[in-house]
Design an enzyme around this catalytic site. Sequence first.
Site, short mmCIF file in Angstrom:
data_model
loop_
_atom_site.label_atom_id
_atom_site.label_comp_id
_atom_site.label_asym_id
_atom_site.label_seq_id
_atom_site.Cartn_x
_atom_site.Cartn_y
_atom_site.Cartn_z
CE LYS A 348 -3.91 -2.40 2.38
NZ LYS A 348 -4.98 -2.13 3.45
CB ALA A 419 0.47 2.55 15.91
N GLY A 421 -0.95 0.02 9.32
CA GLY A 421 -1.62 0.56 8.19
C GLY A 421 -3.17 0.75 8.52
NE ARG A 442 3.27 -5.23 18.99
CZ ARG A 442 3.57 -6.71 18.71
NH1 ARG A 442 3.17 -7.39 19.28
NH2 ARG A 442 4.01 -6.64 17.44
P1 NAP Z 1 0.24 -3.69 10.43
O1 NAP Z 1 0.58 -2.47 9.77
O2 NAP Z 1 1.37 -4.64 10.40
O3 NAP Z 1 0.13 -3.02 11.99
C1 NAP Z 1 -0.06 -4.21 12.93
C2 NAP Z 1 -0.55 -3.42 14.17
O4 NAP Z 1 -0.97 -4.25 15.12
C3 NAP Z 1 0.89 -2.69 14.66
O5 NAP Z 1 0.39 -1.44 15.50
C4 NAP Z 1 1.21 -3.85 16.02
O6 NAP Z 1 1.85 -3.33 16.99
C5 NAP Z 1 0.01 -4.56 16.28
N1 NAP Z 1 0.04 -5.82 16.81
C6 NAP Z 1 0.35 -6.56 15.90
N2 NAP Z 1 0.63 -7.86 16.73
C7 NAP Z 1 0.26 -7.48 18.15
C8 NAP Z 1 -0.07 -8.38 19.21
N3 NAP Z 1 0.09 -9.67 19.11
N4 NAP Z 1 -0.50 -7.51 20.33
C9 NAP Z 1 -0.61 -6.42 20.16
N5 NAP Z 1 -0.53 -5.34 19.06
C10 NAP Z 1 -0.26 -6.04 17.98
O7 NAP Z 1 -1.03 -4.25 10.12
P2 NAP Z 1 -2.31 -3.73 9.12
O8 NAP Z 1 -2.14 -3.65 7.72
O9 NAP Z 1 -2.65 -2.20 10.01
O10 NAP Z 1 -3.60 -4.82 9.70
C11 NAP Z 1 -3.92 -4.85 10.97
C12 NAP Z 1 -5.16 -5.52 10.84
O11 NAP Z 1 -5.99 -4.92 10.30
C13 NAP Z 1 -4.99 -7.09 10.31
O12 NAP Z 1 -5.38 -7.94 11.03
C14 NAP Z 1 -5.83 -6.89 8.73
O13 NAP Z 1 -6.36 -8.24 8.73
C15 NAP Z 1 -7.14 -5.87 9.29
N6 NAP Z 1 -7.41 -5.19 8.15
C16 NAP Z 1 -8.70 -5.70 7.69
C17 NAP Z 1 -9.08 -4.85 6.63
C18 NAP Z 1 -10.49 -5.28 6.23
O14 NAP Z 1 -10.84 -5.03 5.07
N7 NAP Z 1 -11.44 -5.77 7.09
C19 NAP Z 1 -8.29 -4.24 5.92
C20 NAP Z 1 -7.16 -3.71 6.32
C21 NAP Z 1 -6.50 -4.46 7.30
P3 NAP Z 1 3.22 -2.76 16.93
O15 NAP Z 1 3.38 -1.24 16.33
O16 NAP Z 1 3.83 -2.70 18.26
O17 NAP Z 1 4.15 -3.86 16.26
#
Ligand code: NAP
Length: 581
Positions: A348, A419, A421, A442
Amino acid sequence: MRFVRLLASDAGVPLYTRTVTLLCVPIMVRDPDAALALAHEAKAAGAGMVEYRVDEFFNPGAPEADPSRQQREITRLVSQSPLPCILTCRSATEGGGYEGDEGERASLYEKTSSPGAKDQLPPRYLDIELASYAGDADIRDSLNRAIDHPARKRADAPGLILSAHDFQSRPADLTRKLLAMQAEPAANVLKIAYRARSLRDNLELFEILSHADRPMIALAMGEFGLMSRVLAPKFSAFLTFASLRPESVTAPGQPTVSELRDLYRFRSIGSKTKVYGVIGWPVGHSMSPLVHNAVFNAHEFDGVYLPLPVHASDDAEANYASFKATVGALVDDPRLDFSGASVTIPHKENLFRYARERGWTVDSLCEAVGAANTLSIERTASGSPKKIRITNTDVEACVAPLRAALGTLEGRTIAIVGAGGAARAAAFGFANSGAEVIVFNRNLDRAERLAAEVSEWGKGGSVAASSHDKLPSEPADAYVNATPVGMAGGPDPQGFAIPIDRIVSPGNTRPSPVVLDTVYNPIETPLVLAAKAKGWTVIDGVTMFVGQAAAQSEGWIGRPAPRDLMDRLVRERLDSANRTS
Ligand code: NAP
């Protein structure tokens, strides 16, 4: 037949008109009766041709083998075939199972194709590798006696498919091979198949098809090659292969008949069909092709939506380089009609960076978030890009359902956990709608950076960061899980990013808060189940997924997306995947 041959042109190049690309089911023959049953199944499934791969059945050199009986069995199979067939005894040197004597193989082809008993029918085509045909005069003579050779026309004899395969990579001598094939007057159909190294290898095959001087099969193998198989009709290929079942594929990356027919709507693909897809790594299990192709079908829109894998690793700069090379090639290809893409993890930010580098239109919210999930390309009649823009439909997919649940976001307190994407899209979107946003993560530094960026942007409500342990005591109207916690196969599938039992003081404006879980697999995460048990309003990840996809298709097609249909398809797919896992 796919092509009707016409008179030779003035330049001596044979011309042909093009009709329908055949769907051909390859059948690995081990038992001729079982192969016949599969051929009947292929016919019922809508295939127009079958390929009998006899290289594991015909083994004249094996200790107990009876080559005459095997040849008779193959002749019977071909004669009783319910569909026109290709007979192939593929050499082990090109990925097949035949390791025997070349003369025996040529003799099999000759005997199967010569007029015999009155109920004996020859195959429609014989397939032999260019290397064998061109490399051995005896084999060539034998094959030439078997086929409808231009020097001694025999309309009832098989045509010749001259083929070249590389299961490792694009052959370094591809041009030489093509020229050598074209130089063979006896070849009715040319076939080239090699393992694609990236999506770009498909484009070269489309180029080859566009310049073919006779019927041609040009297929890329492996995970990057699906495009060449699905888009075969767009580029007037002679045929494309599809297996009856996933376990019976004869080449890596081969789709099933039902995927081609039902998911990709193979029969409706033509030269003007627009191409869309989901760019990410990995994308093999993405639900986006299911949803977007269903929308195209519902609107009778002449488009097809494919998985578009773009390789990624831990090296962010290498990822950007592969994104840029691949997406640049797709966008700039004048034949492909590449008209849009959903872009997902981890590309992205790469889409945003590349759009800026190329001067494409970037909307202000996208600019603020620094990431985009949607690429839209308008083209001129000649296929050149006219207007290219990127948007971020994740933002509205978070904002819209929460606004519907809360009436307005103006002045509402919204706690976002995470925090990354998804959290960024949500934080900018909520702030833009006038909410008071608190980001918990976290890694507090990351939350603080995000809060500072949104505050600096200075639009709408306020944004603050807080440490994760303060979450239970922070009153909020809505809690958003933007972490993978609760996701099947994720870091903590049974966990709660939002400690729902310890939340003491919901917001002032409602009797109970709203929970939005961005995780959609499973649909009912531990958080969703617990919030429902408390009687809170729940927005699940499917709603968000459908929201972002619906906004994408509305942008591409310009018509309202059938959200109920999309929602139902996603829920059915997730339910059935979870039942079988
Ligand atoms: P990302 O950029 O990798 O960010 C993940 C976030 O989750 C980070 O802030 C990370 O914290 C935190 N995290 C990861 N593992 C954790 C744990 N075990 N305990 C607490 N915090 C944790 O991922 P993303 O793209 O934002 O996606 C996050 C979620 O959104 C995913 O599950 C994805 O499937 C979902 N999503 C859904 C849609 C939809 O259409 N429904 C669209 C986009 C995303 P740190 O900063 O401390 O590493």
